[in-house]
Design a protein around this motif. Structure first.
Motif, short mmCIF file in Angstrom:
data_model
loop_
_atom_site.label_atom_id
_atom_site.label_comp_id
_atom_site.label_asym_id
_atom_site.label_seq_id
_atom_site.Cartn_x
_atom_site.Cartn_y
_atom_site.Cartn_z
N VAL A 310 0.60 -1.74 -0.52
CA VAL A 310 0.26 0.00 -0.38
C VAL A 310 1.00 1.27 0.06
N ASP A 314 -0.47 5.29 3.80
CA ASP A 314 -1.99 4.33 4.10
C ASP A 314 -1.43 3.26 5.51
N SER A 317 -1.74 4.98 8.30
CA SER A 317 -2.63 4.91 9.08
C SER A 317 -2.99 2.89 9.55
#
Length: 434
Positions: A310, A314, A317
């Motif tokens: 990813v 991202d 997160s």
């Protein structure tokens, strides 16, 4: 006084999403200096194959090469950068790849008064990670312990002899020796001719500088990888109470393998099904095909989900919104007593505030850091991993949101870097910035 300016040579740099490039970007972004970075954007080998266009900073200008391979990149870099060397107060070469040091070495020889900082993520020569490839690893991980497998190899002289004969017949031994000699020669030249050597942990510094004279050892400094708190969301999202989410983000292969972790999950399913059913495990990045097959064959694909790489933000997160972050290091106990590698993702893990389970060598960089911040350290043993998972899920090991240690805040690290460079520039290089 004009602003101090550095030339950074790094094969990996944003927008390419790679561990080395991200570490370099965070360090430079939080420095008070300005930088030109000579890099490339045509080759994404050993990267996460995603572009990070948001990673830009006002104090950094990128100089992109048109090359697709390292040899052309080196030639182009020497030609392009030598004429501009007077624009800079210092140069810094980053590895991996080691070819960045080749460019800096040539620039230093042509311009001996320029301050040269050589920064290392991995050793150039005698890299214990690469020994698995060069020496045709004496074991294939099948969920068994390294001691048992290595003993079977050591106690089988026929196997050793057959391996050497095969190498000789296929001329691989000569190629390996040539590679070793070339790497050793480059590393010796870099350490001897640079002015400052950066390592990311004390074990790496000890390993790489062992046997070198005192004048080289004195050049060594330690600057750990760091996290950038501005990259994270302000608050962690509410994590589901129904499942206990474990996330792994990064590169896995035959050496840095999750096999013993997967074996521990298989055992957990057989012995403590209620705990097994609590788990939700997501693995992002790369994984060896044999391990993917093992997930299916061992019937644990109901809780283990393998996902593609990813984008960097991202990934941060995901880290923030996991109950536990999994770190897996290569088991290099056959070659070194302590782990010399500090994975860059560990710094990002720390910045997320989520707790960490590190499967690593019990002595070395990762285990020291994880213990320091209050995480959980496990050996590579399936039994040890299983026991730690049971204790975590039964809450016999207290997990808590980690404090963001200032020691690993990239602002602290960049400030230390600036002080070291400025002192050297002013006192040993004629005060070019005055």
């Amino acid at each position: 006084m004009k602003r101090t300016k550095g030339l950074v040579i790094s094969w990996y740099f944003p927008p390419i999403n790679s561990s080395e490039g991200l570490c370099t970007f965070k360090l430079l972004k939080n420095s008070k200096f300005t930088y030109d970075v000579y890099t490339q954007k045509n080759n994404k080998d050993w990267s996460y194959d995603t572009d990070e266009t948001k990673l830009v900073s006002k104090n950094i200008k990128t100089i992109f090469s048109s090359s697709f391979d390292t040899n052309s990149w080196v030639k182009e870099g020497i030609s392009k950068l030598n004429d501009k060397i007077d624009d800079y107060d210092f140069i810094m070469s980053r590895s991996m790849a080691p070819e960045s040091h080749e460019i800096a070495l040539e620039l230093k020889r042509k311009n001996p008064n320029i301050l040269w900082v050589a920064s290392f993520g991995d050793p150039i020569a005698n890299n214990p990670y690469e020994k698995f490839w060069y020496h045709d690893s004496p074991y294939t991980v099948k969920g068994k312990g390294v001691i048992e497998q290595s003993l079977r190899y050591v106690l089988s002289p026929k196997r050793v002899l057959k391996n050497l004969i095969w190498q000789y017949r296929n001329k691989t031994y000569k190629r390996k020796f040539t590679r070793f000699y070339k790497d050793k020669k480059l590393q010796d030249s870099v350490l001897n001719e640079c002015d400052i050597i950066i390592f990311n942990n004390k074990y790496q510094m000890k390993y790489m500088l062992e046997g070198y004279p005192e004048k080289i050892i004195k050049k060594g400094i330690i600057l750990p990888h760091g996290y950038d708190k501005s990259f994270y969301e302000n608050k962690r999202k509410s994590i589901s109470k129904d499942k206990f989410k474990i996330s792994y983000l990064g590169h896995l292969d035959k050496i840095r393998t999750p096999r013993n972790f997967l074996c521990a999950l298989e055992r957990l399913k057989a012995k403590k099904r209620d705990l097994y059913n609590m788990l939700e495990i997501e693995i992002y990045g790369n994984m060896d095909d044999e391990d993917k097959v093992y997930i299916v064959d061992s019937n644990i694909c109901d809780i283990v989900k393998f996902k593609k790489p990813v984008k960097y933000f991202d990934s941060l997160s995901i880290m923030q919104n996991s109950d536990l972050l999994l770190l897996i290091d290569a088991n290099l106990g056959l070659y070194i007593p302590d782990n010399i590698f500090y994975a860059a993702k560990l710094a990002d893990y720390i910045g997320s505030g989520s707790n960490i389970l590190g499967i690593t060598m019990l002595g070395g960089a990762s285990s020291d850091i994880i213990r320091e911040i209050g995480g959980v350290v496990s050996s590579h043993s399936t039994e040890d991993i299983y026991n730690n998972l049971v204790m975590i899920l039964e809450k016999k090991i207290e997990l808590h949101t980690l404090d963001k240690y200032n020691k690993y805040d990239i602002i602290t690290i960049s400030n230390n870097f600036d002080k070291i460079i400025l002192d050297k520039v002013q006192n040993t290089c004629g005060g070019k910035n005055e």
